[in-house]
Design a protein around this motif. Structure first.
Motif, short mmCIF file in Angstrom:
data_model
loop_
_atom_site.label_atom_id
_atom_site.label_comp_id
_atom_site.label_asym_id
_atom_site.label_seq_id
_atom_site.Cartn_x
_atom_site.Cartn_y
_atom_site.Cartn_z
N TYR A 295 3.97 3.96 -2.46
CA TYR A 295 5.22 4.67 -2.23
C TYR A 295 6.36 3.67 -2.08
O TYR A 295 6.21 2.65 -1.40
CB TYR A 295 5.11 5.54 -0.97
N ASN A 296 7.48 3.98 -2.72
CA ASN A 296 8.64 3.11 -2.65
C ASN A 296 9.57 3.60 -1.54
O ASN A 296 10.22 4.64 -1.68
CB ASN A 296 9.37 3.11 -4.00
N PHE B 172 12.59 10.70 1.59
CA PHE B 172 11.14 10.54 1.78
C PHE B 172 10.38 11.67 1.09
O PHE B 172 9.39 11.41 0.39
CB PHE B 172 10.83 10.53 3.28
N LEU B 173 10.81 12.91 1.26
CA LEU B 173 10.11 14.04 0.65
C LEU B 173 10.20 13.97 -0.87
O LEU B 173 9.24 14.32 -1.57
CB LEU B 173 10.69 15.36 1.16
N LEU B 174 11.33 13.51 -1.40
CA LEU B 174 11.45 13.34 -2.85
C LEU B 174 10.48 12.27 -3.34
O LEU B 174 9.86 12.42 -4.39
CB LEU B 174 12.89 12.97 -3.22
N CYS C 27 -0.34 2.26 4.29
CA CYS C 27 -0.35 0.92 4.88
C CYS C 27 0.57 -0.01 4.11
O CYS C 27 0.99 0.30 2.99
CB CYS C 27 -1.77 0.34 4.86
N LYS C 28 0.85 -1.15 4.71
CA LYS C 28 1.66 -2.16 4.01
C LYS C 28 0.87 -2.75 2.85
O LYS C 28 1.42 -3.02 1.79
CB LYS C 28 2.09 -3.28 4.97
N ASN C 29 -0.42 -2.96 3.03
CA ASN C 29 -1.28 -3.45 1.95
C ASN C 29 -2.72 -3.04 2.22
O ASN C 29 -3.04 -2.53 3.31
CB ASN C 29 -1.15 -4.97 1.77
N ALA D 294 -2.91 4.78 0.65
CA ALA D 294 -1.85 4.27 -0.21
C ALA D 294 -1.13 3.12 0.49
O ALA D 294 -1.36 2.84 1.67
CB ALA D 294 -0.86 5.39 -0.54
N THR D 295 -0.28 2.46 -0.26
CA THR D 295 0.56 1.40 0.31
C THR D 295 2.02 1.80 0.17
O THR D 295 2.36 2.71 -0.58
CB THR D 295 0.33 0.06 -0.41
N TYR D 296 2.89 1.12 0.90
CA TYR D 296 4.32 1.32 0.71
C TYR D 296 4.97 -0.03 0.44
O TYR D 296 4.47 -1.08 0.84
CB TYR D 296 4.95 1.99 1.94
N SER D 297 6.07 0.01 -0.28
CA SER D 297 6.75 -1.23 -0.64
C SER D 297 8.19 -0.92 -0.99
O SER D 297 8.67 0.20 -0.80
CB SER D 297 6.03 -1.89 -1.82
#
Length: 365
Positions: free
Chosen positions: A202-203, A229-231, A310-312, A332-335
């Motif tokens: 997720y971006n 966030f929802l988008l 998570c971050k990674n 999933a991760t976020y970045s």
């Protein structure tokens, strides 16, 4: 008297439904004939250029003549004629591809094409409109990627803008690379939709955070930018609350974010972690999902789904952690990047594996 009114209302409703159904069928037939016409025009342009050696000017001349002959009909611009030629050339190259399916199911698709000795129009392309076919043809080069978006557009009724958004967000790559246990833990009737609902990454670029940040700041940033966030989550999510309270056996528990997915008709629990994924996160999420299904889920809703962001993560560790879980969980991760990272691209399945996955999508549909 009341029975008569009820019967009359039921009759009116049936007639309305019949009209809507026939209008839809007529619209589908018109769409089929339009795709067939464009396919044959594109094929004939290609054949004449190949056999007679005509240059590009023939398309400009043809466009002017068609617009003169059919002034009330749109779609005969030179640009659209070139798209028709490309449409025919690109999809007629390999008639043995499983992407093209069998033409026997649609015997009315190519009456003129047979006389012109053109390749038959692949039935799968008829499932969506011309403009959506053009978007997929222009933005996707891989046949399996094209097939994915065609099948998803048909199955979920994606509009042109939704289709473009999914392509630009690399839904195909993220669908193939995401890590969930949905094949084992989600009922078959909505398994595919559940997979599409969870991304692998997720971006969160809409949140202003430093390199070092706490989970509380991450959560606050999401809440302060809840629309974005929802988008990013996918558009079918509704926000229920953050730090959602659960009273389980007299103990207080708090889920970071609780959402509801309208198409899946289920609760989505999200846990946010600013570090690397650890196996115990899956166990805690399993506990949350059991409690939600017991205490919060309504009788007509589907079982809850959990997403640990998570971050990674180490992909092998995630596989081990989810393997024994009976509850549907995705990790999933976020970045903060806009494009698919190289390390994620390298994790995509082999071409044969992708073919098997997409064929499974077709069988399930």
């Amino acid at each position: 008297m009341e029975n008569g009114i009820a019967e009359y209302s039921s009759f009116i409703k049936e007639i309305k439904n019949l009209i809507y159904h026939r209008q839809y069928e007529a619209m589908k037939h018109v769409n089929t004939e339009l795709l067939q016409l464009y396919w044959e025009i594109g094929g004939e342009i290609e054949r004449q250029q190949r056999e007679r050696g005509w240059g590009n000017s023939v398309v400009e001349v043809l466009a002017k003549e068609l617009q003169k002959e059919f002034p009330d009909v749109q779609g005969f611009s030179a640009r659209n004629l070139w798209l028709m030629r490309r449409f025919y050339v690109e999809y007629s190259q390999d008639q043995s591809s499983p992407f093209l399916d069998s033409v026997s199911a649609h015997p009315f698709l190519h009456p003129l094409g047979a006389e012109m000795q053109l390749a038959p129009l692949p039935p799968l392309l008829v499932e969506i409109g011309w403009k959506k076919n053009v978007v997929i043809m222009q933005k996707c080069k891989d046949p399996k990627e094209r097939e994915f978006y065609i099948r998803m557009t048909k199955r979920y009724g994606w509009t042109k803008n939704v289709l473009i958004n999914n392509i630009e967000n690399k839904a195909f790559e993220k669908y193939l690379s995401n890590q969930t246990n949905f094949d084992e833990a989600v009922p078959e009737e909505y398994r595919l939709q559940a997979k599409l609902a969870v991304k692998d990454d997720y971006n969160f670029g809409f949140i202003e955070l430093g390199i070092e940040h706490s989970e509380a700041k991450l959560e606050a940033g999401i809440i302060n930018n809840i629309r974005a966030f929802l988008l990013e989550m996918g558009g079918d999510f509704s926000f229920i609350g953050n730090q959602y309270h659960l009273d389980a056996a007299g103990d207080d528990w708090f889920i970071d974010l609780l959402l509801f997915h309208r198409r899946l008709r289920c609760l989505i629990a999200i846990e946010l972690k600013t570090g690397e994924f650890l196996p115990e996160y899956a166990g805690k999420m399993q506990f949350y999902l059991s409690a939600l299904d017991e205490l919060v889920k309504l009788p007509d809703e589907n079982p809850s789904i959990g997403i640990v962001i998570c971050k990674n993560k180490k992909r092998t560790r995630v596989e081990y952690a989810l393997r024994a879980s009976k509850m549907p969980i995705g990790v999933a991760t976020y970045s903060y990047y806009d494009s698919l990272p190289d390390e994620l691209s390298s994790l995509l399945p082999s071409p044969d594996a992708i073919a098997t996955i997409i064929q499974g999508m077709s069988d399930e549909a």
